[in-house]
Every structure is written in structure tokens, then in C-alpha cells.
Scaffold this motif. Structure first.
Motif, PDB file in Angstrom:
ATOM      1  N   PRO A  41     -41.047  94.111  69.849  1.00 31.61           N
ATOM      2  CA  PRO A  41     -40.214  94.835  68.890  1.00 31.61           C
ATOM      3  C   PRO A  41     -40.678  94.666  67.443  1.00 31.61           C
ATOM      4  O   PRO A  41     -41.191  93.610  67.062  1.00 31.61           O
ATOM      5  CB  PRO A  41     -38.827  94.204  69.091  1.00 31.61           C
ATOM      6  N   SER A  42     -40.492  95.714  66.663  1.00 34.75           N
ATOM      7  CA  SER A  42     -40.781  95.623  65.235  1.00 34.75           C
ATOM      8  C   SER A  42     -39.601  94.939  64.544  1.00 34.75           C
ATOM      9  O   SER A  42     -38.525  94.765  65.131  1.00 34.75           O
ATOM     10  CB  SER A  42     -40.966  97.020  64.658  1.00 34.75           C
ATOM     11  N   THR A  43     -39.774  94.569  63.308  1.00 31.57           N
ATOM     12  CA  THR A  43     -38.710  93.900  62.547  1.00 31.57           C
ATOM     13  C   THR A  43     -37.480  94.808  62.441  1.00 31.57           C
ATOM     14  O   THR A  43     -36.347  94.348  62.473  1.00 31.57           O
ATOM     15  CB  THR A  43     -39.240  93.535  61.156  1.00 31.57           C
ATOM     16  N   PHE A  44     -37.721  96.131  62.338  1.00 36.33           N
ATOM     17  CA  PHE A  44     -36.598  97.073  62.217  1.00 36.33           C
ATOM     18  C   PHE A  44     -35.697  97.001  63.443  1.00 36.33           C
ATOM     19  O   PHE A  44     -34.496  97.150  63.343  1.00 36.33           O
ATOM     20  CB  PHE A  44     -37.132  98.507  62.038  1.00 36.33           C
ATOM     21  N   THR A  45     -36.307  96.806  64.621  1.00 31.33           N
ATOM     22  CA  THR A  45     -35.504  96.711  65.839  1.00 31.33           C
ATOM     23  C   THR A  45     -34.540  95.530  65.732  1.00 31.33           C
ATOM     24  O   THR A  45     -33.365  95.646  66.065  1.00 31.33           O
ATOM     25  CB  THR A  45     -36.427  96.548  67.057  1.00 31.33           C
ATOM     26  N   CYS A  46     -35.030  94.381  65.258  1.00 30.27           N
ATOM     27  CA  CYS A  46     -34.164  93.212  65.095  1.00 30.27           C
ATOM     28  C   CYS A  46     -33.055  93.532  64.094  1.00 30.27           C
ATOM     29  O   CYS A  46     -31.888  93.148  64.271  1.00 30.27           O
ATOM     30  CB  CYS A  46     -34.953  92.013  64.579  1.00 30.27           C
ATOM     31  N   MET A  47     -33.471  94.258  63.052  1.00 28.08           N
ATOM     32  CA  MET A  47     -32.563  94.478  61.939  1.00 28.08           C
ATOM     33  C   MET A  47     -31.470  95.506  62.241  1.00 28.08           C
ATOM     34  O   MET A  47     -30.501  95.597  61.497  1.00 28.08           O
ATOM     35  CB  MET A  47     -33.362  94.914  60.707  1.00 28.08           C
ATOM     36  N   THR A  48     -31.632  96.303  63.351  1.00 27.63           N
ATOM     37  CA  THR A  48     -30.546  97.208  63.684  1.00 27.63           C
ATOM     38  C   THR A  48     -29.244  96.430  63.849  1.00 27.63           C
ATOM     39  O   THR A  48     -28.187  96.908  63.468  1.00 27.63           O
ATOM     40  CB  THR A  48     -30.836  97.994  64.970  1.00 27.63           C
ATOM     41  N   CYS A  49     -29.327  95.238  64.413  1.00 27.72           N
ATOM     42  CA  CYS A  49     -28.143  94.398  64.523  1.00 27.72           C
ATOM     43  C   CYS A  49     -28.065  93.386  63.395  1.00 27.72           C
ATOM     44  O   CYS A  49     -27.011  93.152  62.807  1.00 27.72           O
ATOM     45  CB  CYS A  49     -28.116  93.649  65.847  1.00 27.72           C
ATOM     46  N   HIS A  50     -29.186  92.746  63.105  1.00 28.27           N
ATOM     47  CA  HIS A  50     -29.129  91.579  62.221  1.00 28.27           C
ATOM     48  C   HIS A  50     -29.031  91.943  60.747  1.00 28.27           C
ATOM     49  O   HIS A  50     -28.953  91.058  59.908  1.00 28.27           O
ATOM     50  CB  HIS A  50     -30.294  90.637  62.512  1.00 28.27           C
ATOM     51  N   SER A  51     -29.000  93.249  60.426  1.00 28.14           N
ATOM     52  CA  SER A  51     -28.599  93.612  59.077  1.00 28.14           C
ATOM     53  C   SER A  51     -27.074  93.557  58.970  1.00 28.14           C
ATOM     54  O   SER A  51     -26.516  93.581  57.887  1.00 28.14           O
ATOM     55  CB  SER A  51     -29.113  95.023  58.745  1.00 28.14           C
ATOM     56  N   GLN A  52     -26.399  93.496  60.157  1.00 23.82           N
ATOM     57  CA  GLN A  52     -24.928  93.466  60.183  1.00 23.82           C
ATOM     58  C   GLN A  52     -24.416  92.093  60.629  1.00 23.82           C
ATOM     59  O   GLN A  52     -23.426  91.614  60.084  1.00 23.82           O
ATOM     60  CB  GLN A  52     -24.408  94.528  61.173  1.00 23.82           C
ATOM     61  N   VAL A  53     -25.040  91.478  61.650  1.00 24.23           N
ATOM     62  CA  VAL A  53     -24.533  90.187  62.149  1.00 24.23           C
ATOM     63  C   VAL A  53     -25.537  89.087  61.857  1.00 24.23           C
ATOM     64  O   VAL A  53     -26.746  89.325  61.898  1.00 24.23           O
ATOM     65  CB  VAL A  53     -24.257  90.241  63.669  1.00 24.23           C
ATOM     66  N   TRP A  54     -24.994  87.897  61.583  1.00 24.72           N
ATOM     67  CA  TRP A  54     -25.814  86.722  61.261  1.00 24.72           C
ATOM     68  C   TRP A  54     -26.782  87.026  60.101  1.00 24.72           C
ATOM     69  O   TRP A  54     -27.927  86.612  60.126  1.00 24.72           O
ATOM     70  CB  TRP A  54     -26.613  86.259  62.487  1.00 24.72           C
ATOM     71  N   THR A  55     -26.286  87.732  59.115  1.00 28.39           N
ATOM     72  CA  THR A  55     -27.169  88.165  58.028  1.00 28.39           C
ATOM     73  C   THR A  55     -27.711  87.013  57.220  1.00 28.39           C
ATOM     74  O   THR A  55     -28.739  87.131  56.577  1.00 28.39           O
ATOM     75  CB  THR A  55     -26.449  89.149  57.089  1.00 28.39           C
ATOM     76  N   GLY A  56     -26.984  85.895  57.231  1.00 31.14           N
ATOM     77  CA  GLY A  56     -27.468  84.787  56.408  1.00 31.14           C
ATOM     78  C   GLY A  56     -27.985  83.622  57.207  1.00 31.14           C
ATOM     79  O   GLY A  56     -28.272  82.562  56.654  1.00 31.14           O
ATOM     80  N   ALA A  57     -28.121  83.781  58.545  1.00 29.45           N
ATOM     81  CA  ALA A  57     -28.496  82.646  59.394  1.00 29.45           C
ATOM     82  C   ALA A  57     -29.876  82.125  59.016  1.00 29.45           C
ATOM     83  O   ALA A  57     -30.825  82.910  58.907  1.00 29.45           O
ATOM     84  CB  ALA A  57     -28.488  83.073  60.857  1.00 29.45           C
ATOM     85  N   PRO A  58     -29.989  80.787  58.808  1.00 29.17           N
ATOM     86  CA  PRO A  58     -31.304  80.219  58.429  1.00 29.17           C
ATOM     87  C   PRO A  58     -32.369  80.490  59.494  1.00 29.17           C
ATOM     88  O   PRO A  58     -33.540  80.698  59.167  1.00 29.17           O
ATOM     89  CB  PRO A  58     -31.021  78.721  58.321  1.00 29.17           C
ATOM     90  N   MET A  59     -31.942  80.528  60.757  1.00 28.52           N
ATOM     91  CA  MET A  59     -32.892  80.724  61.852  1.00 28.52           C
ATOM     92  C   MET A  59     -33.599  82.076  61.730  1.00 28.52           C
ATOM     93  O   MET A  59     -34.715  82.257  62.164  1.00 28.52           O
ATOM     94  CB  MET A  59     -32.126  80.649  63.181  1.00 28.52           C
ATOM     95  N   LEU A  60     -32.913  83.060  61.111  1.00 29.30           N
ATOM     96  CA  LEU A  60     -33.462  84.410  61.032  1.00 29.30           C
ATOM     97  C   LEU A  60     -34.204  84.671  59.722  1.00 29.30           C
ATOM     98  O   LEU A  60     -34.602  85.808  59.451  1.00 29.30           O
ATOM     99  CB  LEU A  60     -32.326  85.426  61.190  1.00 29.30           C
ATOM    100  N   ALA A  61     -34.381  83.630  58.921  1.00 27.48           N
ATOM    101  CA  ALA A  61     -35.077  83.796  57.644  1.00 27.48           C
ATOM    102  C   ALA A  61     -36.422  84.499  57.780  1.00 27.48           C
ATOM    103  O   ALA A  61     -36.728  85.402  56.993  1.00 27.48           O
ATOM    104  CB  ALA A  61     -35.227  82.447  56.957  1.00 27.48           C
TER     105      ALA A  61
END
Lengths: 443, 222
Positions: free
Chosen positions: B82-102
Motif C-alpha cells: 500500500p501507498s501512504t495514501f492508503t494508510c491515510m484514508t483512515c489514519h488521517s481520521q483515527v490515531w492521528t497523533g499516535a507516535p507509532m504512526l509518525a
């Protein structure tokens, strides 16, 4: 039987060579040269491993190229060693005893060179062991219909038997060298190599059994291995490779080129190591006769091939014949005919057969001629087959020539080590022949 | 002259030769064991990834379809990562500040893709095509294992040629309805109602699959 004066002289003359080599300077010069060539081999093979066979000139339709023609050439050279050693041992021709040891060594190293060629010719040489039938994670088994499989088994068998035959033969002489060695290191090393040989009656009886048995295995191998080589040509649907004379033609050609190399080595060693009273003029004369005889048999193969094409009247065979005479690679055909058979005719004269230098030149010509023959058989047939659309030319790249130069090094370097460190002539067998006939010259 | 060798030298030489033979046999046994070991095949070994992505969470707990991220599986040779955009379809909304997703956010900001490490990698001389396997109904789980139980992704199968051939020689038992391709648990398949027990045999005929052709070299090596 007690040790006579001439016995001692022969043993001393042969065993002095590994212990106190007579011409160290010349040996180092030659060995330096062969190491240089060996370096070429590692460069050419290393480049091949990195870049693949694309750096060679071979491609469809000529996908065999120099690698396979050299394979056949080297393997053919090897066969004479076995013929001299094993066949003449079984037929009790005692004159072989002055020649067999270095002829066997020549066989051994020629087979190594030959075996390396099909491996390097593989796309992925490091996976060559896939040709062996062993349980593997691919659940693959060798394709026994493939000539590559035949090559693998033929070369491996031949190498094993040649090595065994040569080593069994040399053991008693290694013990002689051990007994005459002065330094501790030489004593231990030659002693280990001699496998505890003490020369007891039981040792000799076992040795006789083992030696003759291996000889009996080796002789049919000459015929079967080189017939295999000729049939791997016949396995391809290529005009010019289908003549029924091929197996015989190839075996004879192999013996022919091999006797030429044995003659070259015999003349060189005889001169360089002052072995004139062991490798006598009679030996050179007999080798020259063998060369002439096998040469004429090979010539018969040439004649038969032409006859076969003409008599068969197959259009494509005739076209290939025409290509051989006048085509792009016609030089290899005429080169083979001229180098193989023209100087050879001098061997009809007794006076010529007594002159080592001339013999050496004639033998060199034969080796060149047989090289042309192997090349001609591949090129003239492959570059134009049945379909005009698949015609194409082949020109060897520099890398292939570098590899060839290197392969000469692969042959020469161990051979020179053998000349330096091991008894090049079978001392005890020469003595045996001497005792049975009284005189080495007529042995 | 002093003796070079002692009286026991012969025996020692023989013992050494015997040891050599034993060592050779041992070496063959060890090599054989190595070839099948997970050390060589990497089965169960976790690859280091830029983000510790959990298939267990996303597939097993959330139930996201495999093809949401590995989008080209049905249409292309490679399933794709997956491209970063695929991750961001959800993670722009959930866990937006999670350190693991930095690293994911950094990737989006810089435009530099995440460097996912392939786990199911085949040698370069194997031409594996996802689309044909999926369209004939080889489910994901057959080759990739129970990813819904893998907190960190690891290789489930050895990917040795014998493993490929096991299926190519007898594909029928491995076929499932293409519509259910991403289903993970097939343990009750044979007991399920309908024609399941003979499904594979039937579909090989429908699709015209000939096992004899599937084992030809140039099916996978071109």
C-alpha cells in the motif's frame, strides 16, 4: 629378486626429479607463465560469473560456441592417456611403462579443463550440481533425455576413474621417493601420499588386482565417453550431425589429438629432464606410428562424412557440405584438413620419426588441426540449419579467447606441479619391463 | 636412519580416512537439514518494517479486506504494497497523533514512500502471477497463512519449488470460490453443505486446468 645395478639407476634417475629438480630456473619460468594464464582463467571466469554468458559471442543459432568446441577438444586429448595406460597395460605392451604416468596426468588435467567448460557454459554455473540426482527442495530430477545430463555423468565418471587409475599407479613410486627423501617434511608428505606402502608381497598382489581392474574399467570408458560426446551432437536436429560414423569418428579423433599431446609432452620432458635413456627413440617412434595410424583413421571419418552426405543426397546435408567447403567457416574445414593430415604424412619416413624436434612440430600441427575440426563441426552445422529464418553468424568474443588462454593455464599449472613434485615416469614398471626383456630399448 | 612413521601410522591413516567419510556423511545430513530449516526458508521469521503494522489487528479484529491495501492482487502479477495514501484514508481520521504512526505522517509530508519490506518474496527467476491464481480461486491464506493471527508479518510457507509443485501437480483440493478468496478460515469447507467435497475436481474441468501443463518449466520460468 635382488636389486640390480640398473634397477637402482632407474629408480635414482626418476626419483631424483621430485627431490632435486634438474632445471629449477626453466621450471620457474614455465610455472610463472602458467600462473599468469591461470590468472587469465580467474579473470575470465569471474567476469562471466558477474555478467553471465551474454558477454560471450554465442547466441541462437550458434549457442554452443567456443565453450563446447573446447570441451570436446580437451576431453579428446584426455583419452590418449587412458588408451596408453590402460589399453596397453591390458594388452601387455611393456613399452608403455615409460610413457603411462605423465600420459595419465595429462588425462586427468585435460578432463578437469573439459569438465569446467560445460559448467561455465551454463547460465548459472554455480547451480551445476542440479545435474546430479539428489533429493532436493525443488522435487526435480535430472532430465536424462538431455545431453547436459549425459555430459555430467560422462565427465564425472571419467574423472573419477582417471584419478583412481593414476593414483593407484603412482603409490609404489611415491614410496620410493619417500625412502629417498632427505628432509623430514618431504618424508612425511610423500609417506602420507604413499598410504603406508611397504612393498610386501601382499601389497603387490592387491596392487596388481586394483590396477588391472581399474584399467579394465577405464578402457571401455574411452569409447563410451567420446561416443556420448558425438551423440550429444546427434541429439540435435541439425544437418551435418546425423552421420552414423560420428561415434567412431569422434573416438578416433580424440585418440589422434591425445597422442599428439602425449608426443609433445614426451619430447619436452625427455629433453628437459634428461630422460633420454628411459624415454628412448623407440618410444617416440612408436608414438609417431600411433599418431599416424589414428590420424589415418580420423581421415577416414572425413572421407566418410563427405560420402555420407553425397550418398544420402539430402538437400540440407549437401548444403552443409557445401558450406563446409566454401562457406563462412570454410577456413576451419581446410584448416583441419591441412593441419591434421598434411604434415602427418612425414611420419611415413623412419628418419623423420627419429627426430624429436620434427615430431614435436608435427604433433603441434595435429593439435591445431584437431582444434579446427571441433570448431568446424560446431560452426558449419549450427550457423545454417533447416530454417533460413534461424541462420546467423558466430564470432567469439575476447572473453572466450581469454578463457581459453586461462584454460591452458588450468591444464599447465597442475601439470607442472606434477612434473616438479611427483615421479613423472613409473620407475617400478620400467624396471619390470627391463627385467622381462633385458633391454629397455627393445622393451 | 630413524623411522619416519610409528607402527600405528597405518591404523591412524585408516581412522583419519574413516573420519573423513563420517564427516562427509554428517555434512550432507546437516546440509539437508539446513535446506529445509526455517533458518533457510525464513518461515516464521519477522521482517523489520518501518511501522510495526499488525495484520492481526487490521484483518482479524477490524475485518479490512486484503484487497483494500493489496489492490492489484486480482488484476496484476504483483499484489502490491500500500501507498501512504492508503494508510491515510483512515489514519488521517483515527490515531492521528499516535507516535507509532509518525513515519507514516512523515512520509505523507515529505512525499517519500514508506519502505515496506517484502515478506513473501520469490526468486527473480520465478514469474508468479497473482491474478491467475486468484481468478481460479486459490485463496490468500494458502500461500500467506493466517495473517489475521500475525501481530507482525512473517512468512507462512517455505516457498520452495517442491511446495509450489505440490499444488501444481494436484490443484483440485486447493481451489475455492473466487468470490470468497480473502476468507481466512476454511477448516469446515468439506463439511459445509452443497458440492464442496467435489468443488475442486469440478472446477478444474470448468476452467480447463491441466496439471500436466502446470508442471512444465516455462509455466514459472520464462
Amino acid at each position: 629378486m635382488s636389486e640390480t645395478a640398473s634397477d637402482t639407476r632407474i629408480t635414482a634417475e626418476i626419483t631424483r626429479i621430485p627431490l632435486h629438480h634438474p632445471h629449477m630456473r626453466n621450471w620457474w619460468l614455465l610455472f610463472g607463465l602458467s600462473l599468469l594464464l591461470l590468472g587469465c582463467f580467474f579473470v575470465a571466469a569471474g567476469a562471466l560469473f558477474l555478467n553471465g554468458v551474454g558477454m560471450w559471442g554465442n547466441n541462437i543459432p550458434v549457442n554452443w560456441g567456443l565453450a563446447i568446441s573446447h570441451y570436446v577438444w580437451f576431453l579428446g586429448i584426455g583419452h590418449a592417456g587412458t588408451l596408453i595406460s590402460a589399453l596397453l597395460l591390458i594388452t601387455n605392451a611393456h613399452w608403455r611403462n615409460s610413457l603411462n604416468r605423465f600420459a595419465e596426468a595429462m588425462t586427468l588435467f585435460a578432463v578437469v579443463c573439459a569438465g569446467l567448460y560445460p559448467i561455465l557454459h551454463l547460465g548459472r554455473p554455480w547451480l551445476f550440481y542440479w545435474m546430479a540426482p539428489y533429493p532436493n527442495t525443488m522435487t526435480l530430477y535430472p532430465q536424462f533425455k538431455s545431453p547436459l545430463s549425459w555430459d555430467f555423468f560422462a565427465v564425472l565418471t571419467y574423472l573419477t576413474v582417471s584419478l583412481l587409475f593414476w593414483y593407484i599407479g603412482i603409490v609404489p613410486d611415491l614410496a620410493s621417493v619417500r625412502d629417498r627423501a632427505k628432509t623430514r617434511r618431504a618424508q612425511v608428505l610423500y609417506g602420507l601420499a604413499a598410504l603406508g606402502w611397504r612393498g610386501s608381497g601382499r601389497h603387490w598382489a592387491r596392487w596388481q588386482q586394483a590396477y588391472r581392474l581399474t584399467a579394465a574399467i577405464a578402457v571401455p570408458l574411452v569409447v563410451s565417453v567420446h561416443s556420448e560426446i558425438s551423440l550429444l551432437f546427434a541429439a540435435g536436429p541439425i544437418p551435418g550431425w546425423t552421420s552414423t560414423v560420428f561415434p567412431a569418428y569422434f573416438v578416433m579423433g580424440a585418440a589422434f589429438s591425445g597422442f599428439a599431446v602425449v608426443l609433445m609432452i614426451a619430447v619436452t620432458l625427455r629433453h628437459a629432464l634428461s630422460l633420454r635413456d628411459i624415454v628412448t627413440e623407440r618410444h617416440l617412434d612408436l608414438l609417431a606410428r600411433f599418431l599416424l595410424a589414428t590420424g589415418l583413421m580420423t581421415a577416414y571419418g572425413y572421407v566418410y562424412e563427405v560420402f555420407d552426405a553425397l550418398y544420402g543426397g539430402e538437400k540440407q546435408d549437401l548444403a552443409t557440405l557445401h558450406d563446409r567447403f566454401t562457406g563462412l567457416y570454410a577456413y576451419s574445414y581446410w584448416g583441419a584438413v591441412i593441419f591434421n593430415f598434411v604434415p602427418l604424412q612425414l611420419l611415413w619416413f623412419r628418419g623423420i620419426r627419429a627426430r624429436p624436434a620434427v615430431l614435436f612440430l608435427i604433433a603441434t600441427s595435429v593439435v591445431v588441426g584437431m582444434w579446427y575440426e571441433r570448431y568446424m563441426l560446431l560452426m558449419t552445422a549450427l550457423y545454417r540449419d533447416y530454417l533460413v529464418s534461424s541462420w546467423g553468424e558466430y564470432h567469439a568474443s575476447l572473453w572466450e579467447w581469454l578463457l581459453f588462454a586461462g584454460m591452458i593455464g588450468v591444464f599447465l599449472a597442475p601439470f607442472l606441479l606434477f612434473v616438479r613434485f611427483l615421479p613423472v615416469i613409473s620407475a617400478f614398471e620400467v624396471k619390470e619391463a627391463l627385467r622381462e626383456t633385458g633391454d629397455l630399448r627393445h622393451a | 636412519m630413524a623411522q619416519i612413521f610409528t607402527a600405528s601410522a597405518d591404523t591412524r591413516l585408516r581412522a583419519a580416512a574413516l573420519l573423513g567419510v563420517v564427516a562427509l556423511v554428517m555434512a550432507l545430513v546437516v546440509l539437508g537439514g539446513y535446506a529445509d530449516s526455517s533458518y533457510a526458508t525464513l518461515v516464521g521469521w519477522v521482517e523489520h518494517q518501518p511501522v510495526p503494522f499488525s495484520h492481526q489487528h487490521h484483518v482479524g479484529e477490524l475485518g479490512i479486506d486484503c484487497r483494500y491495501c493489496h489492490a492489484a492482487a486480482e488484476t496484476g502479477a504483483h499484489a502490491g504494497l500500500p501507498s501512504t495514501f492508503t494508510c491515510m484514508t483512515c489514519h488521517s481520521q483515527v490515531w492521528t497523533g499516535a507516535p507509532m504512526l509518525a513515519p507514516v505522517r512523515a512520509s505523507l509530508a515529505s512525499g517519500k514512500p514508506l519502505e515496506w519490506q517484502r515478506v513473501a518474496r520469490l526468486p527473480d527467476y520465478v514469474y508468479f502471477d497473482h491474478s491467475i491464481h486468484l481468478s481460479r480461486g486459490v485463496p490468500c491464506v494458502t500461500c500467506h497463512g493466517r495473517v489475521d493471527r500475525m501481530p507482525l508479518m512473517s512468512r507462512a510457507q517455505p516457498f520452495q519449488m517442491q511446495w509450489c509443485l505440490d499444488c501444481h501437480r494436484n490443484p483440485a483440493p486447493h481451489l475455492r470460490p473466487p468470490a470468497e478468496i480473502t476468507r481466512m478460515d476454511w477448516s469446515n469447507w468439506d463439511e459445509e453443505p452443497g458440492i464442496h467435497a467435489v468443488y475442486g475436481e469440478l472446477m478444474t474441468k470448468v476452467y480447463g486446468i491441466e496439471p500436466a501443463k502446470l508442471t512444465q518449466c516455462n509455466i514459472c520460468h520464462r
